[in-house]
Enzyme design. Structure first.
Site, PDB file in Angstrom:
ATOM      1  N   SER A 197       0.912  -1.265   0.045  1.00 12.68           N
ATOM      2  CA  SER A 197      -0.108  -0.055   0.045  1.00 12.68           C
ATOM      3  C   SER A 197       0.714   1.200   0.159  1.00 12.68           C
ATOM      4  O   SER A 197       0.425   2.076  -0.589  1.00 12.68           O
ATOM      5  CB  SER A 197      -1.118   0.118   1.166  1.00 12.68           C
ATOM      6  OG  SER A 197      -1.686  -0.964   1.097  1.00 12.68           O
TER       7      SER A 197
ATOM      8  N   GLU B  18       8.788  -5.530  -6.914  1.00 17.29           N
ATOM      9  CA  GLU B  18       7.937  -6.400  -5.707  1.00 17.29           C
ATOM     10  C   GLU B  18       8.397  -8.026  -6.200  1.00 17.29           C
ATOM     11  O   GLU B  18       8.210  -8.381  -7.352  1.00 17.29           O
ATOM     12  CB  GLU B  18       6.413  -6.285  -6.025  1.00 17.29           C
ATOM     13  CG  GLU B  18       5.646  -7.115  -5.221  1.00 17.29           C
ATOM     14  CD  GLU B  18       6.069  -7.239  -3.925  1.00 17.29           C
ATOM     15  OE1 GLU B  18       6.248  -8.252  -3.281  1.00 17.29           O
ATOM     16  OE2 GLU B  18       5.936  -6.119  -3.239  1.00 17.29           O
TER      17      GLU B  18
ATOM     18  N   THR C 186       0.983  -6.882   1.980  1.00 17.43           N
ATOM     19  CA  THR C 186       0.289  -7.574   3.181  1.00 17.43           C
ATOM     20  C   THR C 186      -1.211  -7.264   3.042  1.00 17.43           C
ATOM     21  O   THR C 186      -1.948  -8.194   3.291  1.00 17.43           O
ATOM     22  CB  THR C 186       0.815  -7.233   4.617  1.00 17.43           C
ATOM     23  OG1 THR C 186       2.282  -7.694   4.514  1.00 17.43           O
ATOM     24  CG2 THR C 186       0.078  -7.841   5.667  1.00 17.43           C
ATOM     25  N   CYS C 187      -1.678  -6.015   2.896  1.00 14.58           N
ATOM     26  CA  CYS C 187      -2.965  -5.620   3.042  1.00 14.58           C
ATOM     27  C   CYS C 187      -4.018  -6.482   2.127  1.00 14.58           C
ATOM     28  O   CYS C 187      -4.986  -7.113   2.297  1.00 14.58           O
ATOM     29  CB  CYS C 187      -3.268  -4.380   3.219  1.00 14.58           C
ATOM     30  SG  CYS C 187      -4.976  -3.783   3.214  1.00 14.58           S
TER      31      CYS C 187
ATOM     32  N   LYS D 281      -8.805 -11.233   5.304  1.00 17.54           N
ATOM     33  CA  LYS D 281      -8.940 -11.382   6.523  1.00 17.54           C
ATOM     34  C   LYS D 281     -10.613 -10.783   6.902  1.00 17.54           C
ATOM     35  O   LYS D 281     -11.438 -11.576   7.430  1.00 17.54           O
ATOM     36  CB  LYS D 281      -8.222 -10.978   7.452  1.00 17.54           C
ATOM     37  CG  LYS D 281      -8.388 -10.929   8.990  1.00 17.54           C
ATOM     38  CD  LYS D 281      -7.648  -9.789  10.053  1.00 17.54           C
ATOM     39  CE  LYS D 281      -7.904  -8.111   9.400  1.00 17.54           C
ATOM     40  NZ  LYS D 281      -6.970  -7.658  10.388  1.00 17.54           N
TER      41      LYS D 281
ATOM     42  N   TYR E 133      -4.327  -3.084  -9.183  1.00 15.42           N
ATOM     43  CA  TYR E 133      -2.922  -2.427  -8.460  1.00 15.42           C
ATOM     44  C   TYR E 133      -1.901  -2.102  -9.639  1.00 15.42           C
ATOM     45  O   TYR E 133      -1.477  -1.249  -9.477  1.00 15.42           O
ATOM     46  CB  TYR E 133      -2.411  -3.346  -7.363  1.00 15.42           C
ATOM     47  CG  TYR E 133      -2.651  -2.798  -6.021  1.00 15.42           C
ATOM     48  CD1 TYR E 133      -1.866  -2.242  -5.114  1.00 15.42           C
ATOM     49  CD2 TYR E 133      -4.116  -2.991  -5.536  1.00 15.42           C
ATOM     50  CE1 TYR E 133      -2.166  -1.804  -3.811  1.00 15.42           C
ATOM     51  CE2 TYR E 133      -4.300  -2.260  -4.355  1.00 15.42           C
ATOM     52  CZ  TYR E 133      -3.489  -1.801  -3.542  1.00 15.42           C
ATOM     53  OH  TYR E 133      -3.862  -1.302  -2.292  1.00 15.42           O
TER      54      TYR E 133
ATOM     55  N   GLY F  99      -1.930 -12.647  21.557  1.00 10.20           N
ATOM     56  CA  GLY F  99      -3.148 -12.051  22.083  1.00 10.20           C
ATOM     57  C   GLY F  99      -3.381 -10.717  21.428  1.00 10.20           C
ATOM     58  O   GLY F  99      -4.040 -10.084  21.894  1.00 10.20           O
TER      59      GLY F  99
ATOM     60  N   ILE G 270      -4.507  -9.740  15.656  1.00  9.01           N
ATOM     61  CA  ILE G 270      -4.281 -10.693  14.425  1.00  9.01           C
ATOM     62  C   ILE G 270      -4.731 -12.024  15.169  1.00  9.01           C
ATOM     63  O   ILE G 270      -5.408 -12.754  14.180  1.00  9.01           O
ATOM     64  CB  ILE G 270      -3.021 -10.722  13.691  1.00  9.01           C
ATOM     65  CG1 ILE G 270      -2.744  -9.371  12.917  1.00  9.01           C
ATOM     66  CG2 ILE G 270      -2.998 -11.898  12.744  1.00  9.01           C
ATOM     67  CD1 ILE G 270      -1.287  -9.640  12.422  1.00  9.01           C
TER      68      ILE G 270
ATOM     69  N   ARG H 120      -3.274  -6.133  24.158  1.00  8.75           N
ATOM     70  CA  ARG H 120      -2.437  -5.482  24.975  1.00  8.75           C
ATOM     71  C   ARG H 120      -2.356  -4.018  24.436  1.00  8.75           C
ATOM     72  O   ARG H 120      -2.140  -4.026  23.091  1.00  8.75           O
ATOM     73  CB  ARG H 120      -0.956  -5.980  25.403  1.00  8.75           C
ATOM     74  CG  ARG H 120      -0.264  -5.113  26.193  1.00  8.75           C
ATOM     75  CD  ARG H 120       1.246  -6.032  26.423  1.00  8.75           C
ATOM     76  NE  ARG H 120       1.834  -6.258  25.113  1.00  8.75           N
ATOM     77  CZ  ARG H 120       2.802  -5.613  24.672  1.00  8.75           C
ATOM     78  NH1 ARG H 120       2.992  -4.280  24.954  1.00  8.75           N
ATOM     79  NH2 ARG H 120       3.275  -6.034  23.499  1.00  8.75           N
TER      80      ARG H 120
ATOM     81  N   ASP I   1       5.307  -0.300   7.479  1.00  8.09           N
ATOM     82  CA  ASP I   1       5.314  -1.168   8.450  1.00  8.09           C
ATOM     83  C   ASP I   1       6.886  -1.398   8.632  1.00  8.09           C
ATOM     84  O   ASP I   1       7.275  -1.857   9.905  1.00  8.09           O
ATOM     85  CB  ASP I   1       4.679  -2.471   8.382  1.00  8.09           C
ATOM     86  CG  ASP I   1       3.298  -2.543   8.473  1.00  8.09           C
ATOM     87  OD1 ASP I   1       2.667  -1.509   8.667  1.00  8.09           O
ATOM     88  OD2 ASP I   1       2.645  -3.555   8.500  1.00  8.09           O
TER      89      ASP I   1
ATOM     90  N   HIS J  37     -31.825   8.375  16.307  1.00  6.89           N
ATOM     91  CA  HIS J  37     -32.741   7.071  17.057  1.00  6.89           C
ATOM     92  C   HIS J  37     -33.612   6.311  15.949  1.00  6.89           C
ATOM     93  O   HIS J  37     -34.136   6.725  15.070  1.00  6.89           O
ATOM     94  CB  HIS J  37     -33.726   7.687  17.981  1.00  6.89           C
ATOM     95  CG  HIS J  37     -34.155   6.801  18.955  1.00  6.89           C
ATOM     96  ND1 HIS J  37     -33.655   6.237  19.812  1.00  6.89           N
ATOM     97  CD2 HIS J  37     -35.738   6.638  18.941  1.00  6.89           C
ATOM     98  CE1 HIS J  37     -34.493   5.414  20.351  1.00  6.89           C
ATOM     99  NE2 HIS J  37     -35.723   5.625  19.894  1.00  6.89           N
TER     100      HIS J  37
END
Length: 453
Positions: free
Chosen positions: A15, A36, A43-44, A52, A100, A177, A180, A206, A304, A436
């Site tokens: 990305s 690439e 990843t995304c 996912k 892409y 935890g 992911i 966490r 990342d 509402h």
């Protein structure tokens, strides 16, 4: 004057790299090359957010079918066809990868389907042996799943492989935890897999607001996920019937699948960066300044691989800011503060701003919180509970944070992020007329704090 093959060479087709390449070429007039080594989209698109989320959608249908019956519909679920879903999923990922590639080609970017390494401040070498020079080099190689060094770890899979399983397991262990791990535990459970989750810490998720993550954990356990905190894997062993996991709490059990989702590390190894003077952090993250520039002035990094805020939209904004600064003459620094995010567990957790714990450390804070059963599933007889939470500075009256747990939380937090980013006060929220009946109306109808911390 030195002549370069390219004005910019991007390593990584995820990305962040794709956005930087496209803006530099299409709007900055730059000659851009991009390498690439795997599938375009990173990843995304290929092994993260997109597949996912589609799995999340698939895993939610059992509950929705059950609700439909409660609402009077004569519907039955006849089982989940993993092979059919996987085939449709792979076709969709191929479509996105093609899109892409088309976007890059239409912008004038030259695509190189090969691994690239950096030879010097202005030269990259492809795995094919080709070399190219560039005035600027951008590292956008993302992250990679980290698997601890435990006996039998080779028997486990990571999130990369979860979208390509030949068959759906009957019993699965998820180790980790974070978001992911927790998302995949919910996905597997929703698809009918007997799911266990190990986490060595005291509570899953966490870094998120304590009350919110406790709310999610309780809901996951109520849905049938066996969460074991303070527990880790000592070793994995192959058995005739599957994989035996021996845990630090002395227990052992057999599973058909073990998924390690114990974090990700920046994908910087083997690029040749350290030899050039590009500083790497303890986990391999590429060190950059506010302009995404490394210690080598011609080399930049986004996404990342820098381990700043590891979210796809952040990588995109960093890549865009880089292209604006270097190729469009519009100096732009991306502000990493107040970034909204969502965890697609069941129920969803969405957040913007400070947690209660962080807000308390800054000064007196009013906590507005409401937990209630939402109308839709209440009617269907389910015990689901939604959590809405606002944190307000006593001194400035500004809303410092918002945390939502419930269906559609990710959709809601996007608009709350605008208000908090603009510095909205609690009184601004109070003046807003409620829509509402909705769950979101609770955000503007909480008048009295539940506590002051």
């Amino acid at each position: 004057m030195t002549q370069f093959d390219y004005d910019l060479f991007v390593i990584g087709g995820g990305s962040g790299g794709v956005r930087a390449a496209r803006i530099a070429a299409a709007e900055g007039g730059a000659r851009v090359g991009l390498a690439e080594e795997s599938r375009m989209g990173g990843t995304c698109v290929i092994r993260g957010c997109v597949p996912k989320k589609l799995m999340v959608y698939a895993s939610e249908f059992p509950g929705e079918i059950e609700d439909a019956r409660a609402y009077g519909w004569d519907v039955q679920a006849h089982g989940f066809d993993w092979a059919k879903f996987r085939g449709t999923l792979e076709a969709e990922l191929t479509r996105l990868e093609t899109a892409y590639r088309s976007t890059l080609k239409n912008a004038g970017v030259s695509i190189h389907d090969a691994r690239a390494t950096v030879m010097d401040a202005h030269t990259v070498e492809l795995a094919t042996g080709e070399r190219f020079t560039a005035k600027h080099i951008l590292i956008a190689t993302g992250g990679w799943p980290f698997v601890p060094d435990v006996p039998g770890a080779e028997l486990a899979v990571t999130s990369n492989e979860m979208f390509h399983l030949e068959t759906l397991p009957k019993r699965a262990l998820v180790v980790g935890g974070g978001y992911i791990a927790s998302e995949f535990a919910c996905i597997l459970n929703g698809l009918g897999v007997q799911t266990t989750q190990f986490y060595r810490g005291a509570q899953i998720l966490r870094g998120f607001d304590d009350e919110a993550r406790g709310h999610v954990a309780n809901a996951m356990q109520a849905a049938g996920i066996a969460i074991h905190c303070g527990t880790d894997v000592m070793r994995l062993e192959k058995t005739p019937g599957g994989i035996r996991a021996l845990a630090t709490d002395g227990s052992e059990a057999e599973f058909d699948l073990v998924l390690y989702a114990t974090g990700r590390k920046p994908n910087s190894a083997g690029l040749g960066l350290e030899a050039l003077g590009v500083a790497l952090g303890r986990n391999g993250e590429v060190k950059v300044n506010d302009w995404s520039q490394t210690a080598v002035p011609s080399i930049y990094a986004v996404g990342d691989v820098t381990d700043r805020v590891n979210l796809t939209p952040v990588a995109i904004r960093e890549g865009h800011a880089f292209a604006d600064t270097v190729f469009r003459g519009v100096p732009t620094r991306f502000d990493h503060k107040d970034i909204a995010s969502a965890v697609f567990t069941q129920p969803e957790l969405a957040t913007i701003g400070l947690t209660e714990e962080a807000a308390r450390a800054l000064g007196p804070t009013e906590v507005y919180a409401a937990a209630f059963r939402p109308m839709k599933t209440l009617f269907a007889g389910r015990q689901d509970r939604v959590l809405m939470k606002l944190l307000v500075s006593v001194e400035t009256r500004k809303v410092l944070g918002c945390h939502i747990v419930g269906a559609g939380a990710g959709e809601m937090i996007q608009l709350v992020a605008i208000a908090i980013g603009m510095g909205a006060t609690k009184e601004d929220f109070d003046r807003t007329v409620a829509v509402h009946p909705t769950m979101a109306e609770e955000l503007v109808t909480m008048r009295k704090p539940t506590r002051v911390v």
